[in-house]
Design an enzyme around this catalytic site. Structure first.
Site, PDB file in Angstrom:
ATOM      1  N   ASP A 123      12.690  -0.090  -6.183  1.00  0.00           N
ATOM      2  CA  ASP A 123      13.999   0.354  -6.484  1.00  0.00           C
ATOM      3  C   ASP A 123      14.624  -0.577  -6.298  1.00  0.00           C
ATOM      4  O   ASP A 123      15.885  -0.721  -6.579  1.00  0.00           O
ATOM      5  CB  ASP A 123      14.160   1.282  -5.525  1.00  0.00           C
ATOM      6  CG  ASP A 123      13.333   3.047  -5.177  1.00  0.00           C
ATOM      7  OD1 ASP A 123      13.297   3.663  -6.746  1.00  0.00           O
ATOM      8  OD2 ASP A 123      12.850   3.057  -4.212  1.00  0.00           O
ATOM      9  N   CYS A 153       9.940   5.716   2.489  1.00  0.00           N
ATOM     10  CA  CYS A 153      10.148   5.805   1.239  1.00  0.00           C
ATOM     11  C   CYS A 153       9.344   5.290   0.425  1.00  0.00           C
ATOM     12  O   CYS A 153       8.223   4.620   1.040  1.00  0.00           O
ATOM     13  CB  CYS A 153      11.039   4.946   0.657  1.00  0.00           C
ATOM     14  SG  CYS A 153      12.400   4.696  -0.725  1.00  0.00           S
ATOM     15  N   HIS A 154       8.851   5.766  -0.486  1.00  0.00           N
ATOM     16  CA  HIS A 154       7.520   6.037  -1.546  1.00  0.00           C
ATOM     17  C   HIS A 154       7.723   4.493  -2.292  1.00  0.00           C
ATOM     18  O   HIS A 154       6.493   4.234  -3.157  1.00  0.00           O
ATOM     19  CB  HIS A 154       7.305   7.073  -2.762  1.00  0.00           C
ATOM     20  CG  HIS A 154       7.932   7.916  -3.191  1.00  0.00           C
ATOM     21  ND1 HIS A 154       8.092   8.994  -3.712  1.00  0.00           N
ATOM     22  CD2 HIS A 154       9.293   6.861  -3.710  1.00  0.00           C
ATOM     23  CE1 HIS A 154       9.405   8.718  -4.365  1.00  0.00           C
ATOM     24  NE2 HIS A 154      10.400   8.017  -4.298  1.00  0.00           N
ATOM     25  N   ASN A 214      17.134  10.633   1.680  1.00  0.00           N
ATOM     26  CA  ASN A 214      18.633   8.973   1.606  1.00  0.00           C
ATOM     27  C   ASN A 214      19.937   9.777   1.700  1.00  0.00           C
ATOM     28  O   ASN A 214      20.531  10.553   1.745  1.00  0.00           O
ATOM     29  CB  ASN A 214      18.753   9.058  -0.568  1.00  0.00           C
ATOM     30  CG  ASN A 214      17.410   7.950  -0.670  1.00  0.00           C
ATOM     31  OD1 ASN A 214      17.005   7.751   0.518  1.00  0.00           O
ATOM     32  ND2 ASN A 214      16.738   7.748  -2.512  1.00  0.00           N
TER      33      ASN A 214
END
Lengths: 461, 461
Positions: free
Chosen positions: B270, B178-179, B157
């Site tokens: 997120d 990203c997961h 990140n």
């Protein structure tokens, strides 16, 4: 060959803004190329309309101008078959704006929720501009139907939002115009430069333009500004603070110089009125940056301005009523310096000149989307607006000034096009004056409950 | 024909992040197509590096994987001639981030000045990410020089900022991963849907993605969500509040539902951690929206998370030191669900699959400039990333969420590329927590004076 103005129909929507339109009408009457034109004055306020009409008729006879004037409250009558429609209308007028400001100021939003970073100008409707946006769009729709070949020259604020909006959703050929860039010549005068040796360019958004190019006699003009700041600014400010009588006299204020030092380019005209809250937290802060009145957009400066407008209006009334008083005493027969009638002439009579206009970007300023209106130099002639290459603002201005201002424009247009209370609330969630969600909700509710806002309250449910 | 992995060199930069990299290494070892590969583990922390190296060697022997491991603190050695460089490095680590947060929190910026609208994630460097940005760029420069054909898969990140930055200023082929999007399956599970009948698409920016398309068995999946909100949400929340033990368990939190109702699309992963300050003013507000811990990014949730990381690290250490303990007990030999090694396989062995990736927009989402990284579905095979058409977010998300987040990204990149103290200060002039210019200046000064920030202080003079 007759005058290009022969039988040319020009309509002025919102002509009752007498202080502004009397000067524009004089500009028309002075143009040789516009002799023979028919000018339709339109307003919904009959008293003001009549005043302007009487002024125009008498002024024309005083200077022997061959321009025919008509007054009407019927917008379609005014627009039908016009070659030019000039829009200067402000929906609901200044008093409405002040009501909106006061209602939201009471909820903790100093100068009202419409005043935000890079739009502190006190009569520039954005997020709450529902009626103003609707009016401009309805004028454009009338043009599409009744005068599809007409040029719409829009001087009504918010020029940035309206030029973008009209260009996006209507087919009307439109140009947004503002006089703010003329303030640049105050710098030239204060630096005691010979105007004929000055080469300058400004670009950005309306009310957010920057001196992107400045040459003097072939040399770098910014060096002259730097020298002035170093050697003369302090002295200038002392005298200015003690003597200035005009809250708009801020082109060389500490605010302007600070913005230059911070962003690396000089802000021009109404740009200086903007900035972040750094310059605007309260009257004390405004005075520090803008002089004894706190600039035009403080509670003091704005009161002076509206009083001045009322006073000018009374002057015009007085002159028109006193039939013996020559109107050329009130407004001398000289060009006003406004661009709007020059542009009309350039298109109608194919007179090529350079202007500062608001048009869709379409690649002129890199980093700004195509469908956003920019304020840039352009050439106008009988073919209309010709785009020329533009010196863009630097990265600091682009990122820290144009991007946030553009975002607010997008939010204002979005709120108008897809109205909801949430669209208004989101505006305040990014406002440094917001302390809680309930404060924001109360401000929006207070605004929507104002008399006159019934339709708006219904639309923004 | 040998395995496509034969002699394939994969380097992992920041491999000392043991909690993450052990799982990724297991993914490599499990891939038939990657047998024969050489994996270079690189980190500047020798102890952590050694731990991961020992883990990998022993795990490989436990499951008889044909993967060769090398550990090095020399980045060029790791990168040279790699086919894949995986970057998971966090410059200066979590402790540095916390120092930055604490220093600016003391000046009135709850959760630190880096936490702003739509980036409340607690380890996502943006405006203050100087070292993190510099590290990522220097890795990319090494790739340009020592492995110009390599793919850089960046999981470090801020994926949004780094993907945009690296794509703009380097020639390296890079994909940001990203997961977060996997959280969507929590909705499917909670709605008791058959995953095989679900068709879904998410797009936006990293950490700001929205469910733009959702079909279930050919029907509108959003109707199922609406029904759940109406009939089951209250009950779900009561149980969730009483029983949830994971601060990240917020995919169906009141915050997520409120965002859906406000913006008209469901926020995924997120994204729910973001939002305006409406959801984040303080711990009390965070709890209201995110449950008993106030979500992962409250002072409580984040402490739980960092403690969890430390605990996991101790677990790995314990297993590695206790040489008799089978490492497959610690991490079972099953795919982790992370995309990074699947992507490696897709490219190395030409296995076509669909992924959720971060790549430059180039027209995928209308209204977003071409040179901004978007997180979208894309197909990857031996040719690399193949762009496919994307269902874009609606106008509300575009204007009110993506534009402000994009602006902060531009500011963060601008501060890195043209550093100045003013670039940091401007960030705070738009912050709702800022009460005065001096508060903002004090926060910036406090940050730049921290031990470890000497270089940054010099650069941001």
């Amino acid at each position: 060959m007759g005058s290009p103005g022969k039988s040319l129909k020009i309509s002025i929507i919102g002509a009752g803004s007498a202080v502004w339109s009397t000067r524009i009408l004089v500009d028309i009457m002075l143009k040789k190329n516009l002799q023979g034109a028919k000018v339709y004055l339109m307003d919904i306020d009959e008293d003001r309309l009549k005043l302007v009409y009487l002024f125009a008729k008498r002024y024309a006879s005083e200077i022997h101008a061959d321009v025919e004037f008509h007054a009407t409250t019927d917008r379609i009558e005014a627009i039908r078959d016009s070659a030019f429609v000039i829009n200067s209308a402000m929906a609901k007028g200044h008093r409405y704006y002040e009501m909106m400001r006061e209602a939201t100021e009471r909820k903790g939003y100093y100068r009202g929720i419409n005043s935000v970073e890079w739009n502190m100008v006190s009569d520039y409707h954005t997020i709450w501009g529902y009626y103003q946006f609707k009016l401009a769009v309805s004028i454009a729709r009338d043009i599409e139907e009744y005068a599809p070949d007409a040029w719409l020259i829009n001087v009504a604020n918010p020029v940035f939002e309206l030029t973008t909006l009209l260009s996006r959703i209507t087919k009307v050929k439109n140009i947004g115009i503002c006089h703010g860039h003329m303030e640049f010549w105050n710098i030239v005068r204060e630096l005691r430069l010979d105007p004929s040796k000055v080469e300058a360019e400004m670009s950005g958004f309306n009310h957010v333009i920057w001196l992107t190019r400045f040459k003097y006699d072939g040399l770098d003009g910014y060096e002259l500004i730097d020298k002035w700041i170093k050697e003369e600014a302090e002295k200038y400010w002392r005298k200015w603070w003690a003597t200035t009588s005009n809250p708009f006299d801020i082109q060389l204020s500490p605010a302007a110089v600070d913005m230059y030092l911070k962003y690396g380019m000089f802000p021009i005209g109404d740009t200086v009125r903007g900035g972040t809250w750094k310059y605007h937290w309260n009257l004390e802060t405004k005075k520090k940056w803008y002089g004894p009145y706190g600039g035009p957009d403080s509670e003091v400066g704005w009161a002076l301005y509206t009083t001045y407008l009322a006073y000018q209006m009374e002057m015009i009334k007085g002159f028109v009523q006193a039939e013996s008083a020559p109107l050329t005493m009130l407004i001398p027969p000289k060009p006003s310096g406004e661009q709007v009638i020059d542009i009309t002439e350039s298109i109608a009579a194919d007179v090529l000149r350079k202007y500062q206009v608001n048009i869709l970007n379409n690649g002129l300023i890199p980093g700004i989307p195509d469908n956003v209106a920019v304020e840039v130099p352009a050439v106008i002639d009988g073919q209309g607006v010709r785009r020329i290459s533009v010196t863009p603002p630097n990265n600091r201005v682009l990122k820290h000034v144009l991007l946030p201002r553009m975002m607010r424009m997008e939010w204002a247009l979005h709120a108008f096009l897809e109205p909801s209370k949430d669209a208004l609330l989101e505006w305040l969630m990014y406002d440094v004056r917001t302390r809680s969600v309930s404060q924001a909700e109360e401000a929006i509710d207070a605004m929507l409950k104002l008399p006159g806002n019934e339709e708006m309250a219904e639309v923004f449910k």
